[in-house]
Design a protein around this motif. Structure first.
Motif, PDB file in Angstrom:
ATOM      1  N   TYR A  92      35.639  27.956  30.185  1.00  0.00           N
ATOM      2  CA  TYR A  92      35.329  28.727  28.977  1.00  0.00           C
ATOM      3  C   TYR A  92      36.240  29.955  28.876  1.00  0.00           C
ATOM      4  CZ  TYR A  92      32.694  32.346  31.529  1.00  0.00           C
ATOM      5  OH  TYR A  92      32.332  33.374  32.355  1.00  0.00           O
ATOM      6  N   GLU A  93      36.644  30.518  30.031  1.00  0.00           N
ATOM      7  CA  GLU A  93      37.549  31.658  30.013  1.00  0.00           C
ATOM      8  C   GLU A  93      38.942  31.238  29.548  1.00  0.00           C
ATOM      9  OE1 GLU A  93      36.032  34.650  33.504  1.00  0.00           O
ATOM     10  OE2 GLU A  93      37.008  32.784  34.114  1.00  0.00           O
ATOM     11  N   ARG A  94      39.349  30.044  29.923  1.00  0.00           N
ATOM     12  CA  ARG A  94      40.647  29.527  29.464  1.00  0.00           C
ATOM     13  C   ARG A  94      40.641  29.393  27.947  1.00  0.00           C
ATOM     14  NH1 ARG A  94      42.188  24.629  33.725  1.00  0.00           N
ATOM     15  NH2 ARG A  94      41.805  25.813  35.637  1.00  0.00           N
ATOM     16  N   LEU A 118      41.236  30.700  35.783  1.00  0.00           N
ATOM     17  CA  LEU A 118      40.107  31.035  34.927  1.00  0.00           C
ATOM     18  C   LEU A 118      39.170  29.848  34.803  1.00  0.00           C
ATOM     19  CD1 LEU A 118      41.999  32.888  32.034  1.00  0.00           C
ATOM     20  CD2 LEU A 118      40.800  33.912  33.969  1.00  0.00           C
ATOM     21  N   SER A 162      35.655  41.832  33.050  1.00  0.00           N
ATOM     22  CA  SER A 162      35.670  40.439  32.594  1.00  0.00           C
ATOM     23  C   SER A 162      36.679  40.223  31.478  1.00  0.00           C
ATOM     24  CB  SER A 162      34.278  40.045  32.093  1.00  0.00           C
ATOM     25  OG  SER A 162      34.297  38.830  31.378  1.00  0.00           O
ATOM     26  N   LEU A 163      37.273  39.041  31.448  1.00  0.00           N
ATOM     27  CA  LEU A 163      38.214  38.674  30.388  1.00  0.00           C
ATOM     28  C   LEU A 163      37.579  38.843  29.016  1.00  0.00           C
ATOM     29  CD1 LEU A 163      40.724  37.306  29.123  1.00  0.00           C
ATOM     30  CD2 LEU A 163      39.700  35.096  29.727  1.00  0.00           C
ATOM     31  N   LEU A 164      36.275  38.530  28.905  1.00  0.00           N
ATOM     32  CA  LEU A 164      35.596  38.566  27.616  1.00  0.00           C
ATOM     33  C   LEU A 164      35.414  39.987  27.075  1.00  0.00           C
ATOM     34  CD1 LEU A 164      35.113  35.676  28.616  1.00  0.00           C
ATOM     35  CD2 LEU A 164      32.914  35.722  27.472  1.00  0.00           C
ATOM     36  N   PHE A 173      38.793  31.041  25.887  1.00  0.00           N
ATOM     37  CA  PHE A 173      38.774  32.401  25.338  1.00  0.00           C
ATOM     38  C   PHE A 173      40.178  33.001  25.374  1.00  0.00           C
ATOM     39  CE2 PHE A 173      38.135  36.966  25.310  1.00  0.00           C
ATOM     40  CZ  PHE A 173      37.080  37.145  24.433  1.00  0.00           C
ATOM     41  N   PHE A 174      40.894  32.810  26.469  1.00  0.00           N
ATOM     42  CA  PHE A 174      42.247  33.367  26.614  1.00  0.00           C
ATOM     43  C   PHE A 174      43.182  32.789  25.560  1.00  0.00           C
ATOM     44  CE2 PHE A 174      46.542  33.438  28.414  1.00  0.00           C
ATOM     45  CZ  PHE A 174      46.655  34.779  28.767  1.00  0.00           C
ATOM     46  N   HIS A 231      27.924  32.055  26.627  1.00  0.00           N
ATOM     47  CA  HIS A 231      27.865  32.458  28.030  1.00  0.00           C
ATOM     48  C   HIS A 231      27.242  33.841  28.192  1.00  0.00           C
ATOM     49  CE1 HIS A 231      30.809  29.201  27.964  1.00  0.00           C
ATOM     50  NE2 HIS A 231      30.425  28.975  29.199  1.00  0.00           N
ATOM     51  N   TYR A 289      45.283  42.056  29.453  1.00  0.00           N
ATOM     52  CA  TYR A 289      44.609  41.298  30.511  1.00  0.00           C
ATOM     53  C   TYR A 289      45.612  40.816  31.549  1.00  0.00           C
ATOM     54  CZ  TYR A 289      41.737  38.010  33.047  1.00  0.00           C
ATOM     55  OH  TYR A 289      41.061  37.364  34.062  1.00  0.00           O
TER      56      TYR A 289
END
Length: 277
Positions: free
Chosen positions: A71-73, A68, A3-5, A75-76, A105, A13
């Protein structure tokens, strides 16, 4: 692909995302760059290698090209800010936002618990103090701290220490340590928090010069002219000394007081005296 997180480097990444896509299809750096809006076919390859950086707007486009979630965007983008931060304040702000996104999340960020432990002086102090005062309420622990803090701050710190498995709480409400010592280890984010902790402890040390009786504290120092080779030897001796101190402290189970030992060895001049210019 993880996961990205779980990442603390946006460059890694990007590299892993490309490798994952490449392994499953005829994906290319050119296709990746074009999807993100770059004219150079190798721009993102160079970004992943650390040769180029991403601007804030470019980070948004790259996140979108990788499909993404929202929320992933976010985070990135914060991951990019974290990498490009000019100082610890900016870096800490970006990482804190990353932690908030992950918590919402129910995801775990690498080094998050270590970061939070070393971010505030209350955590290492209460980790030592709480087991030494069985049955003590937060207010009593707060009054025992130097400098004194609030009962609410004690409760917040203890809750974190238990959640992070740095302390265990039994049925009687007493605390015990899960391990005798806590070290930073080879982590990527923790040094940021440790630098802040050193600043906090340095300020508390200044207050202790006047606020603590001389027979209860020890301050000494040396000013030395040395070579680089001598510096490295001295640092090795300091490391050995720290291990000896830890061995002495951990050889006994009882605790009368919680002490902080600051070992500081830093330059007082700006350049070598043996070099011209």
């Amino acid at each position: 692909m993880k996961s990205l997180l779980e990442y603390t480097s946006y460059r890694q990444y990007i590299a892993d995302y490309y490798a994952d896509r490449k392994a499953r299809s005829a994906f290319s750096w050119q296709e990746f760059a074009k999807a993100a809006g770059f004219t150079s076919p190798v721009y993102l390859k160079y970004v992943s290698e650390g040769r180029f950086n991403l601007s804030a707007s470019a980070a948004e486009h790259v996140a979108e090209s990788m499909h993404l979630a929202e929320y992933e965007r976010a985070f990135f983008v914060e991951l990019v800010k974290f990498d490009h931060a000019k100082n610890d304040t900016e870096k800490r702000a970006a990482f804190s936002t990353m932690l908030s996104i992950a918590e919402k999340h129910k995801a775990k960020v690498v080094d998050a618990e270590s970061f939070r432990f070393f971010e505030n002086w209350k955590n290492p102090v209460l980790r030592e103090l709480a087991p030494a005062m069985p049955g003590a309420k937060p207010l009593a622990l707060a009054h025992a701290c130097r400098p004194e803090i609030t009962a609410a701050e004690v409760s917040e710190s203890l809750n974190f220490l238990v959640k992070a498995d740095l302390l265990q709480k039994d049925e009687s409400g007493n605390y015990k340590q899960t391990d005798k010592t806590v070290t930073t280890g080879p982590m990527t984010v923790t040094p940021l928090a440790v630098r802040g902790l050193h600043r906090q402890m340095g300020e508390i040390a200044l207050d202790a010069i006047e606020g603590v009786p001389q027979d209860e504290r020890h301050f000494s120092g040396l000013t030395l002219g040395i070579t680089r080779e001598a510096y490295e030897k001295i640092v090795e001796k300091i490391a050995e000394f720290r291990k000896e101190i830890i061995a002495i402290a951990t050889s006994e189970t009882a605790t009368d007081e919680v002490y902080r030992l600051n070992v500081q060895f830093f330059p007082m001049t700006k350049k070598s005296l043996n070099k011209k210019g």
